[in-house]
Enzyme design. Structure first.
Site, mmCIF file in Angstrom:
data_model
loop_
_atom_site.group_PDB
_atom_site.id
_atom_site.type_symbol
_atom_site.label_atom_id
_atom_site.label_comp_id
_atom_site.label_asym_id
_atom_site.label_seq_id
_atom_site.Cartn_x
_atom_site.Cartn_y
_atom_site.Cartn_z
ATOM 1 N N TYR A 1 22.318 28.418 -2.970
ATOM 2 C CA TYR A 1 23.597 28.713 -2.322
ATOM 3 C C TYR A 1 23.476 29.991 -1.473
ATOM 4 O O TYR A 1 23.857 30.005 -0.299
ATOM 5 C CB TYR A 1 24.697 28.882 -3.379
ATOM 6 C CG TYR A 1 26.070 29.162 -2.813
ATOM 7 C CD1 TYR A 1 26.784 28.163 -2.151
ATOM 8 C CD2 TYR A 1 26.672 30.412 -2.942
ATOM 9 C CE1 TYR A 1 28.062 28.407 -1.636
ATOM 10 C CE2 TYR A 1 27.942 30.659 -2.434
ATOM 11 C CZ TYR A 1 28.632 29.663 -1.784
ATOM 12 O OH TYR A 1 29.889 29.905 -1.267
ATOM 13 N N SER B 1 29.412 33.816 2.948
ATOM 14 C CA SER B 1 29.787 34.321 1.630
ATOM 15 C C SER B 1 29.245 35.735 1.520
ATOM 16 O O SER B 1 28.254 36.079 2.174
ATOM 17 C CB SER B 1 29.158 33.435 0.548
ATOM 18 O OG SER B 1 29.311 34.031 -0.723
HETATM 19 P P1 NAD Z 1 36.477 23.580 -1.811
HETATM 20 O O1 NAD Z 1 35.482 22.895 -2.678
HETATM 21 O O2 NAD Z 1 37.899 23.638 -2.232
HETATM 22 O O3 NAD Z 1 36.436 22.997 -0.316
HETATM 23 C C1 NAD Z 1 35.236 22.593 0.320
HETATM 24 C C2 NAD Z 1 35.542 21.340 1.140
HETATM 25 O O4 NAD Z 1 34.336 20.934 1.806
HETATM 26 C C3 NAD Z 1 36.005 20.163 0.263
HETATM 27 O O5 NAD Z 1 37.256 19.664 0.702
HETATM 28 C C4 NAD Z 1 34.887 19.147 0.414
HETATM 29 O O6 NAD Z 1 35.326 17.788 0.379
HETATM 30 C C5 NAD Z 1 34.299 19.520 1.780
HETATM 31 N N1 NAD Z 1 32.935 18.996 1.840
HETATM 32 C C6 NAD Z 1 31.904 19.271 0.995
HETATM 33 N N2 NAD Z 1 30.855 18.491 1.287
HETATM 34 C C7 NAD Z 1 31.210 17.703 2.336
HETATM 35 C C8 NAD Z 1 30.557 16.681 3.069
HETATM 36 N N3 NAD Z 1 29.312 16.283 2.774
HETATM 37 N N4 NAD Z 1 31.227 16.090 4.089
HETATM 38 C C9 NAD Z 1 32.495 16.445 4.394
HETATM 39 N N5 NAD Z 1 33.173 17.422 3.729
HETATM 40 C C10 NAD Z 1 32.538 18.024 2.703
HETATM 41 O O7 NAD Z 1 35.883 25.052 -1.636
HETATM 42 P P2 NAD Z 1 36.460 26.351 -0.911
HETATM 43 O O8 NAD Z 1 36.341 27.452 -1.904
HETATM 44 O O9 NAD Z 1 37.735 26.112 -0.196
HETATM 45 O O10 NAD Z 1 35.262 26.557 0.139
HETATM 46 C C11 NAD Z 1 35.420 26.725 1.534
HETATM 47 C C12 NAD Z 1 34.255 27.579 2.022
HETATM 48 O O11 NAD Z 1 34.347 28.879 1.429
HETATM 49 C C13 NAD Z 1 32.878 27.027 1.640
HETATM 50 O O12 NAD Z 1 32.004 27.128 2.753
HETATM 51 C C14 NAD Z 1 32.437 27.952 0.523
HETATM 52 O O13 NAD Z 1 31.036 28.029 0.396
HETATM 53 C C15 NAD Z 1 33.065 29.261 0.968
HETATM 54 N N6 NAD Z 1 33.209 30.254 -0.098
HETATM 55 C C16 NAD Z 1 33.916 29.965 -1.222
HETATM 56 C C17 NAD Z 1 33.992 30.926 -2.225
HETATM 57 C C18 NAD Z 1 34.739 30.647 -3.505
HETATM 58 O O14 NAD Z 1 34.599 31.426 -4.467
HETATM 59 N N7 NAD Z 1 35.561 29.623 -3.580
HETATM 60 C C19 NAD Z 1 33.373 32.176 -2.064
HETATM 61 C C20 NAD Z 1 32.670 32.431 -0.888
HETATM 62 C C21 NAD Z 1 32.584 31.465 0.097
#
Ligand code: NAD
Length: 244
Positions: free
Chosen positions: A144, A130
């Site tokens: 985080y 991130s």
């Molecule tokens: P999201 O919540 O839509 O997807 C995350 C996925 O991870 C979910 O499908 C969830 O079921 C899975 N997950 C979480 N815990 C789990 C576990 N214990 N076992 C198996 N699966 C698990 O979120 P996203 O925004 O698509 O996030 C994807 C990545 O992007 C993450 O690493 C997040 O930190 C990163 N990110 C997101 C943002 C944002 O603003 N959305 C910004 C920067 C980084």
């Protein structure tokens, strides 16, 4: 068809960014193994449901993907969880959950995947860090940011340590992305997600928040041969809105 004949493992495959990755890697010719707690209903070549907090499951994911697909060329450690608040409002359970999913699971998966990739002559790993942590911490998300700094640092270490084996390890560092992770956070705090996404988008120099596809395309670039000389890079994708 940049990924024809390539075998890809994607964690967090049911999520906002993950689901777009699965669809696009397959559209570009890859065979894809999907990992998430619930992967039913996802079109893919292999389904590997489980909880990344289970060490045995995380340790076994890469070999299971290789077995199911017939090889493992690309790994995307995309699953993640977000915990909000300063250190003083962070519980032991928050610590275990955040480090378990955001740091320990990718560590375990990479530790198992790297020897398999090395044996096959190389591969590519993309970790999802991130801007918050990968580049600089943002406010009020101490845990985080700490986990995302850890995975960024681990990416840099692995990028250096395993380049000689033909394995490129890089990370993408998004700013806010319009996915369930962000939207559910707004909803929990009592905001209408659409209004909040539009308001936050107006603070971005490009004029909008990132959509999952904006991040997906950079992940796929890092996984592709187009990024063949990149190892240990932390690539910020922020629409012009830097955190520091
Ligand atoms: P999201 O919540 O839509 O997807 C995350 C996925 O991870 C979910 O499908 C969830 O079921 C899975 N997950 C979480 N815990 C789990 C576990 N214990 N076992 C198996 N699966 C698990 O979120 P996203 O925004 O698509 O996030 C994807 C990545 O992007 C993450 O690493 C997040 O930190 C990163 N990110 C997101 C943002 C944002 O603003 N959305 C910004 C920067 C980084």
């Amino acid at each position: 068809m940049r990924f024809s004949e390539k075998n890809v493992l994607i964690t967090g495959a049911a999520g906002g960014i993950g689901s777009t990755l699965v669809e696009r890697f397959r559209a570009e010719g890859a065979r894809v193994a999907v990992a998430d707690r619930d992967v039913s209903g996802i079109d893919a070549e292999a389904h590997l449901p489980g909880d990344l907090l289970d060490p045995g499951y995380a340790d076994g994911l890469a070999p299971a993907a290789r077995e199911a697909l017939g090889g493992l060329d690309i790994l995307v450690n995309n699953a993640g969880v977000i915990t909000r608040g300063p250190v003083t409002e962070t519980s032991d359970a928050d610590w275990s959950l955040s480090f378990g999913v955001n740091v320990e699971a990718p560590f375990r998966i990479c530790r198992a995947a790297i020897p398999l990739m090395a044996e096959a002559g190389g591969g590519a790993i993309v970790n999802v860090s991130s801007c918050w942590g990968g580049k600089a911490p943002g406010p009020n998300h101490a845990l985080y940011c700490t986990t995302k700094a850890a995975i960024a640092s681990m990416t840099q270490c692995m990028g250096t340590d395993h380049a000689h084996q033909g394995i490129r390890v890089n990370a993408v560092c998004p700013n806010e992305v319009n996915t369930p992770m962000l939207r559910s956070g707004f909803a929990k705090r009592g905001f209408d997600p659409d209004t909040a996404v539009a308001a936050l988008g107006s603070t971005v120099p490009l004029g909008r928040l990132a959509e999952p596809e904006d991040i997906r395309d950079v992940i796929m670039f890092l996984a592709s041969e187009d990024a063949r000389y990149m190892c240990g890079a932390l690539v910020e994708v922020n629409g012009g809105k830097a955190v520091a």
